[in-house]
Design a protein around this motif. Structure first.
Motif, PDB file in Angstrom:
ATOM      1  N   SER A  74       0.773  -1.187  -0.056  1.00 51.55           N
ATOM      2  CA  SER A  74       0.166   0.012  -0.064  1.00 51.55           C
ATOM      3  C   SER A  74       0.817   1.547  -0.040  1.00 51.55           C
ATOM      4  N   GLY A  75       2.059   1.029   0.202  1.00 53.27           N
ATOM      5  CA  GLY A  75       3.015   2.355   0.329  1.00 53.27           C
ATOM      6  C   GLY A  75       3.275   2.758   1.847  1.00 53.27           C
ATOM      7  N   LEU A  76       2.616   2.395   2.656  1.00 54.35           N
ATOM      8  CA  LEU A  76       2.575   3.035   4.271  1.00 54.35           C
ATOM      9  C   LEU A  76       3.819   2.390   4.799  1.00 54.35           C
ATOM     10  N   TRP A  77       4.535   1.743   4.320  1.00 51.55           N
ATOM     11  CA  TRP A  77       5.840   1.258   5.059  1.00 51.55           C
ATOM     12  C   TRP A  77       6.955   2.194   4.553  1.00 51.55           C
ATOM     13  N   ILE A 112       3.900  -4.501  14.002  1.00 49.24           N
ATOM     14  CA  ILE A 112       5.153  -5.106  13.154  1.00 49.24           C
ATOM     15  C   ILE A 112       6.014  -4.044  12.459  1.00 49.24           C
ATOM     16  N   PRO A 113       5.675  -3.040  11.855  1.00 49.05           N
ATOM     17  CA  PRO A 113       6.376  -2.112  11.288  1.00 49.05           C
ATOM     18  C   PRO A 113       7.179  -1.196  12.149  1.00 49.05           C
ATOM     19  N   GLN A 114       7.170  -1.173  13.447  1.00 48.77           N
ATOM     20  CA  GLN A 114       7.717  -0.446  14.341  1.00 48.77           C
ATOM     21  C   GLN A 114       9.174  -0.454  14.134  1.00 48.77           C
ATOM     22  N   ASN A 115       9.961  -1.572  14.307  1.00 45.08           N
ATOM     23  CA  ASN A 115      11.417  -1.490  14.024  1.00 45.08           C
ATOM     24  C   ASN A 115      11.655  -1.264  12.593  1.00 45.08           C
ATOM     25  N   HIS A 116      10.848  -1.263  11.509  1.00 41.87           N
ATOM     26  CA  HIS A 116      11.145  -1.044  10.230  1.00 41.87           C
ATOM     27  C   HIS A 116      11.522   0.627  10.111  1.00 41.87           C
ATOM     28  N   PHE A 117      10.374   1.106  10.830  1.00 41.54           N
ATOM     29  CA  PHE A 117      10.496   2.527  11.044  1.00 41.54           C
ATOM     30  C   PHE A 117      11.692   3.290  11.700  1.00 41.54           C
ATOM     31  N   LEU A 145      11.779  -3.912   6.474  1.00 38.31           N
ATOM     32  CA  LEU A 145      13.148  -4.447   7.169  1.00 38.31           C
ATOM     33  C   LEU A 145      12.452  -5.183   8.525  1.00 38.31           C
ATOM     34  N   GLY A 146      13.162  -5.979   9.013  1.00 38.08           N
ATOM     35  CA  GLY A 146      12.768  -6.566  10.225  1.00 38.08           C
ATOM     36  C   GLY A 146      13.766  -6.549  11.406  1.00 38.08           C
ATOM     37  N   ASN A 147      13.573  -6.661  12.556  1.00 37.49           N
ATOM     38  CA  ASN A 147      14.319  -6.496  13.706  1.00 37.49           C
ATOM     39  C   ASN A 147      14.778  -7.680  14.277  1.00 37.49           C
ATOM     40  N   ALA A 148      16.217  -7.607  14.697  1.00 36.55           N
ATOM     41  CA  ALA A 148      16.906  -8.488  15.425  1.00 36.55           C
ATOM     42  C   ALA A 148      17.668  -7.771  16.196  1.00 36.55           C
ATOM     43  N   PHE A 149      17.069  -7.442  17.154  1.00 30.89           N
ATOM     44  CA  PHE A 149      17.773  -6.414  18.295  1.00 30.89           C
ATOM     45  C   PHE A 149      17.903  -7.152  19.436  1.00 30.89           C
ATOM     46  N   THR A 150      17.009  -7.383  20.433  1.00 31.14           N
ATOM     47  CA  THR A 150      17.198  -7.902  21.995  1.00 31.14           C
ATOM     48  C   THR A 150      17.431  -9.347  21.999  1.00 31.14           C
ATOM     49  N   GLU A 151      18.536  -9.553  22.750  1.00 29.19           N
ATOM     50  CA  GLU A 151      18.599 -11.089  23.281  1.00 29.19           C
ATOM     51  C   GLU A 151      18.163 -11.305  24.432  1.00 29.19           C
ATOM     52  N   LEU A 173      29.248 -12.322  10.838  1.00 31.22           N
ATOM     53  CA  LEU A 173      28.352 -11.960  11.874  1.00 31.22           C
ATOM     54  C   LEU A 173      27.858 -13.220  12.814  1.00 31.22           C
ATOM     55  N   ASN A 174      27.773 -13.191  13.972  1.00 29.02           N
ATOM     56  CA  ASN A 174      27.417 -14.646  14.774  1.00 29.02           C
ATOM     57  C   ASN A 174      26.654 -13.921  16.010  1.00 29.02           C
ATOM     58  N   GLY A 175      25.664 -14.956  16.313  1.00 28.43           N
ATOM     59  CA  GLY A 175      25.023 -14.517  17.311  1.00 28.43           C
ATOM     60  C   GLY A 175      23.486 -15.107  17.334  1.00 28.43           C
ATOM     61  N   GLN A 176      22.579 -14.888  18.427  1.00 25.75           N
ATOM     62  CA  GLN A 176      21.290 -15.323  18.232  1.00 25.75           C
ATOM     63  C   GLN A 176      20.528 -14.182  18.996  1.00 25.75           C
ATOM     64  N   LYS A 177      19.294 -13.773  18.347  1.00 23.14           N
ATOM     65  CA  LYS A 177      18.370 -12.812  18.954  1.00 23.14           C
ATOM     66  C   LYS A 177      16.930 -13.319  19.181  1.00 23.14           C
ATOM     67  N   PHE A 178      16.224 -12.747  20.050  1.00 25.00           N
ATOM     68  CA  PHE A 178      15.059 -12.978  20.478  1.00 25.00           C
ATOM     69  C   PHE A 178      14.199 -11.759  20.236  1.00 25.00           C
ATOM     70  N   TYR A 179      12.757 -11.908  20.386  1.00 28.49           N
ATOM     71  CA  TYR A 179      12.072 -10.760  20.200  1.00 28.49           C
ATOM     72  C   TYR A 179      12.159  -9.921  18.883  1.00 28.49           C
ATOM     73  N   SER A 180      12.331 -10.927  17.875  1.00 31.50           N
ATOM     74  CA  SER A 180      12.593 -10.197  16.669  1.00 31.50           C
ATOM     75  C   SER A 180      11.448  -9.973  15.801  1.00 31.50           C
ATOM     76  N   THR A 181      10.624  -9.007  16.387  1.00 31.86           N
ATOM     77  CA  THR A 181       9.542  -8.533  15.624  1.00 31.86           C
ATOM     78  C   THR A 181       9.661  -7.947  14.205  1.00 31.86           C
ATOM     79  N   GLY A 182       8.891  -8.682  13.473  1.00 29.72           N
ATOM     80  CA  GLY A 182       8.910  -8.269  11.924  1.00 29.72           C
ATOM     81  C   GLY A 182       9.893  -9.094  11.086  1.00 29.72           C
ATOM     82  N   SER A 183      11.090  -9.712  11.701  1.00 32.55           N
ATOM     83  CA  SER A 183      11.958 -10.472  10.863  1.00 32.55           C
ATOM     84  C   SER A 183      11.228 -11.544  10.069  1.00 32.55           C
ATOM     85  N   LEU A 184      10.177 -12.301  10.383  1.00 31.55           N
ATOM     86  CA  LEU A 184       9.458 -13.298   9.958  1.00 31.55           C
ATOM     87  C   LEU A 184       8.847 -12.833   8.581  1.00 31.55           C
TER      88      LEU A 184
END
Length: 420
Positions: A74-77, A112-117, A145-151, A173-184
């Protein structure tokens, strides 16, 4: 991280959840929204669509794949992409209102788009001109864009074990993230990682990059369809072009922090609006009067009338504070100084505090005034409280009051980070 540790990480995540859904490369270019007015109009149209099936998606933990595709196409992102780069460059007032409108219909989709913005703003503030041209172009075309921020397992949510290091001429890059809102749902996963100098960076990685694994293992009782699960990076090779310095945007006054928070605040405002609207609709259609009364309809109950009036006032107050915070954030974006950014941060903290409490009150009153039948699973009305409570845990309201009080009472400026 050893090869065995990486294997155990992947296996543990897969046992806890499901493999990530397939998100194919974007096939068509998104519509380009021209201005603020159009953005709000498009959001209202989509909200009507997303409200249909919201309860079923929540009940079934069904990821809104088709809805997210419709949302980004729709263009909103792309509405915050600067005008100089071909975007609408909408105001913070409009961004917040768009988020609230969508969240009133389905708060999971609204979040879902919060981390995108957030990442779009990081590119605006810290990206090179080449990075802006490339990534803004993709976002305008419809890439998400998806988020892989918090561990998890660290002392605080902003302690990062994920590492970006040079090895044999490669950047890994190596590691693991959780709470990855939007990445899926993302075409580009943005990872937060420390480099060899202990600086925090954002790494923009195409979803199909070898070594990047996503798992749908989000099992919270609320915000069930945000897809906020696990992302693992196993020797993911990246280039310097894909790396943006994150620390730098907080080492000087920028609107980065309040921009992140006004979107979260708008999710709560939307939840409050949605719960109030459902209360009015349900009470008018189904609520029965208390047996001590001689009235015919539940909506004639004076206590019910008082409660709806009280919640309405609070929702309208949250609406007003959200618009006010947006205006002050726009001023800070136009002229970022210590004072303007602090004023915007405090204004956003105020609406976040009120909206969070109002959303929980409204969603509680929805069940209370609806009566016992309103708890039936078929209605799905409990989702408003579960979603409001779950989303509120992103950052605690008790600290909003602390920073607000310190600002007004002691003249102390709030800290600069993404949670204030």
């Amino acid at each position: 991280m050893s090869e065995n540790d990486r294997r155990l990480h992947r296996e543990a995540a897969l046992i806890a959840g499901r493999p990530a859904p397939h998100v194919p490369p974007r096939r068509t270019k998104a519509y380009r929204i021209k201005d603020d007015r159009e953005a709000v109009a498009v959001a209202r149209e989509l909200a009507r669509e997303f409200a249909i099936g919201a309860a079923e998606r929540d009940r079934e933990r069904r990821l809104p794949l088709a809805e997210i595709e419709r949302f980004s196409q729709s263009g909103l992102w792309a509405i915050t992409v600067p005008k100089a780069h071909g975007g609408a460059g909408v105001s913070a007032v409009t961004l917040a209102e768009v988020t609230a409108i969508i969240s009133a219909a389905d708060s999971s989709i609204g979040q879902i788009p919060q981390n995108h913005f957030y990442m779009v703003e990081a590119l605006r503030l810290a990206g090179s001109e080449e990075q802006k041209r490339h990534f803004f172009g993709r976002i305008l075309d419809g890439d998400r864009l998806g988020n892989a921020f918090t561990e998890i397992g660290t002392r605080t949510p902003v302690d990062f074990r994920t590492r970006l290091r040079k090895e044999n001429g490669r950047l890994l890059l190596n590691g693991q993230k959780f709470y990855s809102t939007g990445s899926l749902f993302a075409h580009i996963v943005v990872a937060v990682a420390k480099d060899e100098n202990e600086r925090v960076n954002l790494v923009f990685i195409d979803r199909a990059t070898p070594g990047l694994d996503l798992v749908d293992d989000w099992t919270s009782f609320g915000q069930r369809s945000t897809g906020s699960g696990t992302v693992t990076f196993d020797d993911v090779e990246v280039t310097a072009f894909e790396v943006v310095d994150h620390d730098g945007v907080f080492e000087r006054p920028t609107p980065m922090g309040p921009l992140a928070q006004i979107v979260h605040s708008a999710v709560q405002v939307g939840l409050a609006r949605g719960a109030l609207a459902e209360t009015i609709s349900y009470v008018r259609a189904h609520a029965r009067p208390f047996f001590e009364l001689s009235i015919k309809h539940g909506f004639e109950d004076p206590h019910t009338i008082h409660a709806v009036g009280d919640v309405s006032i609070r929702v309208h107050a949250a609406d007003a504070l959200l618009a006010r915070a947006g205006r002050l954030l726009d001023a800070a974006t136009e002229t970022p100084t210590e004072d303007t950014v602090a004023v915007a941060s405090i204004a956003v903290a105020e609406v976040k505090a009120l909206a969070t409490e109002t959303a929980q009150l409204a969603s509680t009153k929805l069940i209370e005034l609806g009566g016992a039948r309103s708890t039936l699973e078929s209605y799905g009305l409990d989702r408003f409280w579960r979603n409001a409570r779950t989303h509120s845990l992103h950052d605690p309201v008790r600290w909003k009051y602390h920073h607000i009080g310190n600002y007004y009472l002691n003249g102390l400026l709030p800290p600069r980070h993404g949670a204030i």
